[in-house]
Design a protein around this motif. Sequence first.
Motif, PDB file in Angstrom:
ATOM      1  N   GLY A  22       0.801  -1.167  -0.013  1.00 34.06           N
ATOM      2  CA  GLY A  22       0.146   0.142  -0.194  1.00 34.06           C
ATOM      3  C   GLY A  22       0.980   1.225  -0.022  1.00 34.06           C
ATOM      4  N   PRO A  23       0.323   2.343   0.331  1.00 29.61           N
ATOM      5  CA  PRO A  23       1.179   3.618   0.126  1.00 29.61           C
ATOM      6  C   PRO A  23       1.661   3.995   1.359  1.00 29.61           C
ATOM      7  CG  PRO A  23      -1.379   4.130   0.537  1.00 29.61           C
ATOM      8  CD  PRO A  23      -1.241   2.500   0.327  1.00 29.61           C
TER       9      PRO A  23
ATOM     10  N   ALA B  85      -2.820  10.272  -6.413  1.00 32.26           N
ATOM     11  CA  ALA B  85      -3.677  10.519  -5.394  1.00 32.26           C
ATOM     12  C   ALA B  85      -4.914   9.460  -5.241  1.00 32.26           C
ATOM     13  CB  ALA B  85      -4.415  12.086  -5.933  1.00 32.26           C
ATOM     14  N   ALA B  86      -5.188   8.890  -6.288  1.00 37.14           N
ATOM     15  CA  ALA B  86      -6.171   8.068  -6.250  1.00 37.14           C
ATOM     16  C   ALA B  86      -5.798   6.709  -5.329  1.00 37.14           C
ATOM     17  CB  ALA B  86      -6.694   7.437  -7.731  1.00 37.14           C
ATOM     18  N   ASP B  87      -4.307   6.518  -5.525  1.00 32.76           N
ATOM     19  CA  ASP B  87      -3.693   5.442  -4.977  1.00 32.76           C
ATOM     20  C   ASP B  87      -3.627   5.884  -3.081  1.00 32.76           C
ATOM     21  OD1 ASP B  87      -3.871   3.762  -6.944  1.00 32.76           O
ATOM     22  OD2 ASP B  87      -1.932   4.364  -7.440  1.00 32.76           O
TER      23      ASP B  87
ATOM     24  N   PRO C 273      13.571  -0.670 -20.882  1.00 34.72           N
ATOM     25  CA  PRO C 273      13.182  -0.110 -22.037  1.00 34.72           C
ATOM     26  C   PRO C 273      11.909  -0.918 -22.224  1.00 34.72           C
ATOM     27  CG  PRO C 273      15.426   0.385 -22.033  1.00 34.72           C
ATOM     28  CD  PRO C 273      15.267  -0.911 -21.093  1.00 34.72           C
ATOM     29  N   SER C 274      11.939  -2.006 -22.511  1.00 34.22           N
ATOM     30  CA  SER C 274      11.078  -2.888 -22.851  1.00 34.22           C
ATOM     31  C   SER C 274       9.581  -2.828 -22.420  1.00 34.22           C
ATOM     32  CB  SER C 274      11.397  -4.260 -23.146  1.00 34.22           C
ATOM     33  OG  SER C 274      11.412  -4.966 -21.787  1.00 34.22           O
ATOM     34  N   PHE C 275       9.473  -2.170 -21.068  1.00 37.28           N
ATOM     35  CA  PHE C 275       8.166  -1.957 -20.428  1.00 37.28           C
ATOM     36  C   PHE C 275       7.646  -0.487 -20.873  1.00 37.28           C
ATOM     37  CE2 PHE C 275       9.633  -4.152 -16.516  1.00 37.28           C
ATOM     38  CZ  PHE C 275       9.564  -5.384 -17.067  1.00 37.28           C
ATOM     39  N   GLU C 276       8.081   0.042 -22.005  1.00 42.70           N
ATOM     40  CA  GLU C 276       7.483   1.479 -22.413  1.00 42.70           C
ATOM     41  C   GLU C 276       5.914   1.345 -22.784  1.00 42.70           C
ATOM     42  OE1 GLU C 276       8.935   4.665 -22.749  1.00 42.70           O
ATOM     43  OE2 GLU C 276      10.408   4.120 -21.403  1.00 42.70           O
ATOM     44  N   SER C 277       5.725   0.168 -23.463  1.00 47.65           N
ATOM     45  CA  SER C 277       4.507   0.017 -23.778  1.00 47.65           C
ATOM     46  C   SER C 277       3.291   0.043 -22.911  1.00 47.65           C
ATOM     47  CB  SER C 277       4.326  -1.390 -24.760  1.00 47.65           C
ATOM     48  OG  SER C 277       4.434  -2.241 -23.934  1.00 47.65           O
ATOM     49  N   TRP C 278       3.738  -0.503 -21.603  1.00 49.20           N
ATOM     50  CA  TRP C 278       2.748  -0.373 -20.477  1.00 49.20           C
ATOM     51  C   TRP C 278       3.329   0.199 -19.221  1.00 49.20           C
ATOM     52  CZ3 TRP C 278       3.721  -3.041 -16.090  1.00 49.20           C
ATOM     53  CH2 TRP C 278       4.683  -4.053 -15.972  1.00 49.20           C
ATOM     54  N   GLY C 279       4.447   0.441 -19.186  1.00 48.74           N
ATOM     55  CA  GLY C 279       4.897   1.131 -17.656  1.00 48.74           C
ATOM     56  C   GLY C 279       5.767   2.467 -17.968  1.00 48.74           C
ATOM     57  N   ASN C 280       6.183   2.848 -16.919  1.00 49.10           N
ATOM     58  CA  ASN C 280       7.080   3.962 -16.860  1.00 49.10           C
ATOM     59  C   ASN C 280       6.486   5.319 -17.117  1.00 49.10           C
ATOM     60  OD1 ASN C 280       9.485   2.221 -16.554  1.00 49.10           O
ATOM     61  ND2 ASN C 280       9.578   1.969 -18.898  1.00 49.10           N
ATOM     62  N   TYR C 281       5.201   5.308 -17.142  1.00 48.41           N
ATOM     63  CA  TYR C 281       4.183   6.549 -17.180  1.00 48.41           C
ATOM     64  C   TYR C 281       3.439   6.780 -16.224  1.00 48.41           C
ATOM     65  CZ  TYR C 281       6.179   6.802 -22.073  1.00 48.41           C
ATOM     66  OH  TYR C 281       7.235   6.866 -22.939  1.00 48.41           O
ATOM     67  N   VAL C 282       3.142   7.953 -15.643  1.00 43.10           N
ATOM     68  CA  VAL C 282       2.331   8.523 -14.908  1.00 43.10           C
ATOM     69  C   VAL C 282       1.282   9.529 -15.457  1.00 43.10           C
ATOM     70  CG1 VAL C 282       2.086   9.859 -12.452  1.00 43.10           C
ATOM     71  CG2 VAL C 282       4.263   8.285 -12.975  1.00 43.10           C
ATOM     72  N   PRO C 283      -0.059   9.073 -15.336  1.00 48.71           N
ATOM     73  CA  PRO C 283      -0.975  10.031 -15.958  1.00 48.71           C
ATOM     74  C   PRO C 283      -1.051  11.319 -15.195  1.00 48.71           C
ATOM     75  CG  PRO C 283      -2.006   7.914 -15.544  1.00 48.71           C
ATOM     76  CD  PRO C 283      -0.750   7.867 -14.893  1.00 48.71           C
ATOM     77  N   THR C 284      -0.853  12.562 -15.794  1.00 45.50           N
ATOM     78  CA  THR C 284      -0.755  13.899 -15.150  1.00 45.50           C
ATOM     79  C   THR C 284      -1.205  15.066 -15.909  1.00 45.50           C
ATOM     80  OG1 THR C 284       1.564  13.200 -14.499  1.00 45.50           O
ATOM     81  CG2 THR C 284       1.348  15.260 -14.879  1.00 45.50           C
ATOM     82  N   ARG C 285      -1.799  15.814 -15.035  1.00 42.72           N
ATOM     83  CA  ARG C 285      -2.297  17.195 -15.464  1.00 42.72           C
ATOM     84  C   ARG C 285      -0.891  18.107 -15.265  1.00 42.72           C
ATOM     85  NH1 ARG C 285      -5.928  16.059 -11.947  1.00 42.72           N
ATOM     86  NH2 ARG C 285      -5.288  17.641 -10.500  1.00 42.72           N
TER      87      ARG C 285
END
Length: 418
Positions: free
Chosen positions: A229-230, A275-277, A370-382
Motif C-alpha cells: 500500500g501507500p 492521489a487515487a492510490d 526499456p521494453s516496459f515502455e508499452s505499458w509502464g514507466n508513465y504517470v497520468p498527469t495534469r
Amino acid sequence: MLVQRLGAPSDFDPLLERVRNARVVMIGESTHGSYDYYRLREQLTRRLIAECGFSFVAVEGDWPDCDRVHRSVTAAPGGALQPQLALDQFERWPTWMWANAEVARFASWLRAWNVERPEEQRAGFHGLDVYSLWESMQAIFDYLGEEDPKSLEAAQDAYRCFEPYGKRVEEYGAASRFVSARCEEEVVRLLARTREHALSDGPDRFSAWQNAEVVAGAERYYRAMVAGGPDSWNIRDTHMQDTLDRLLDRYGPEARGIVWAHNTHVGDARATDMAADGMVNIGQLARERHGEDAVALVGFGSYRGTVIAAPRWGSPPEAMVVPPAREGSIERRLHELMPERAVLIFGGDDQPGWVTDTVDHRAIGVVYDPSFESWGNYVPTRLGDRYDAFIWCDDTTALHPLPVPAASGEMETYPAGV
C-alpha cells in the motif's frame, strides 16, 4: 503559458523571474541518470543561489553522505578540501545519483562561491532521505561518545534492537508483523535524547538530531513497507518534507531552500493518479504547508536519449537507450511542438488542452527496462497542475558516474507504473 527556448544560462531569465520570490523551489528530473537534467538544474541552481540568495540545496539523498559534502562546500572544520573526495565516499546503491561528475562540478562551484563569503552566508548541501539507518546510527554513536557519553545507552539499546536483522532491515519489517520485534520504544528514547541536545546551538548537534530522525523514520518505513500500500511511500516523503522544514527553521526566518529530487517527488501528487492510490509527495506537502505562492515546482522531461540505470535492483549501472516516447504521451506532444530545448512556464488563461488534460508523463527510476515502455514507466498527469514550470530536453545523454564501489541498498517503493 510562456515558452522560452533554452540555449544559454540567461535563457532562464523568465523562469528566474517566476520563482525568485518563492521560499522553496523544487527542481525535478524524469530520470536519475540523465546528464542534461543535472546540468540544466545546476545552471538554474547557481543563479538562484548567487542572484536570489537561496540558502541551501536539499537532495533526494542520505543525510550522513550529504553532510560530508556540506562540510566540504561550506569549508567547515574537518571537511574535505575537494568536494569530490566527499562524493567518492558515497557507498549505498545507487551511488550514481549523487556520486557523479555533474554533482562534483556543482559542488566545486559551490565551495568556491562560499569561501568568498562569511560563514553565516554560505549555502549548504543536505540530504532529505530516510534510508541511512546504520550510517545514521553510527553518526549518533560518534557524536554522543564525544558530547554526552551518558546518552550512549539509548543509542546502544536502539542498535541492539535492529542488530539481529543485520543490514537487511527489510527482515525487521517482516518480523514486526508477527512477533514483538518492533524497535519503536528504543528509537523514541534515542530521538528524545538527541532532540534535547539539538535545542542548543551547533551544527553537530543539529546533525545528530537529524540522524535520530532518520533512524525513527527508517523504523516506520521498513515496518510499513512489508504491509504494501501507500504507507511506506508516504512515510518517506513526509520524512523528506519534515527534514526540509527543519532545515528552513535552522537557517532562519529568511531562509529559502532548493530541492533536487525525481519528478515523482517534486510534482504535486494531486495532479497525478498517485492521489487515487492515497499517495502524497513533497511537492504536494510543501504547497499545503507553505502555500502555493511560496513554492515553485519545476519538472523535467525528454523524448528520447540515453540514461544511466540498472536492469535489476542492486546490479551495476549501465548506459541504456531511452526509446522515443510512446504515442499519446506528453513527451510525444512536446517533441512535435517544442524546440529541442525549452522552458514552459504555466499560468494564465491561454493554456492548451495538453497542459490541463490528464496525459501520460514518463518517469524512469534507478531500475529501468526499456521494453516496459508499452505499458509502464508513465504517470497520468495534469502537467499545468503538477508543476509551475517544465524544462524540456528533446534528446538527452547519460550522466557520468564517479568510479565508486556500491554496497547493496535498501529496497525502495515507487508509484504504480514507474
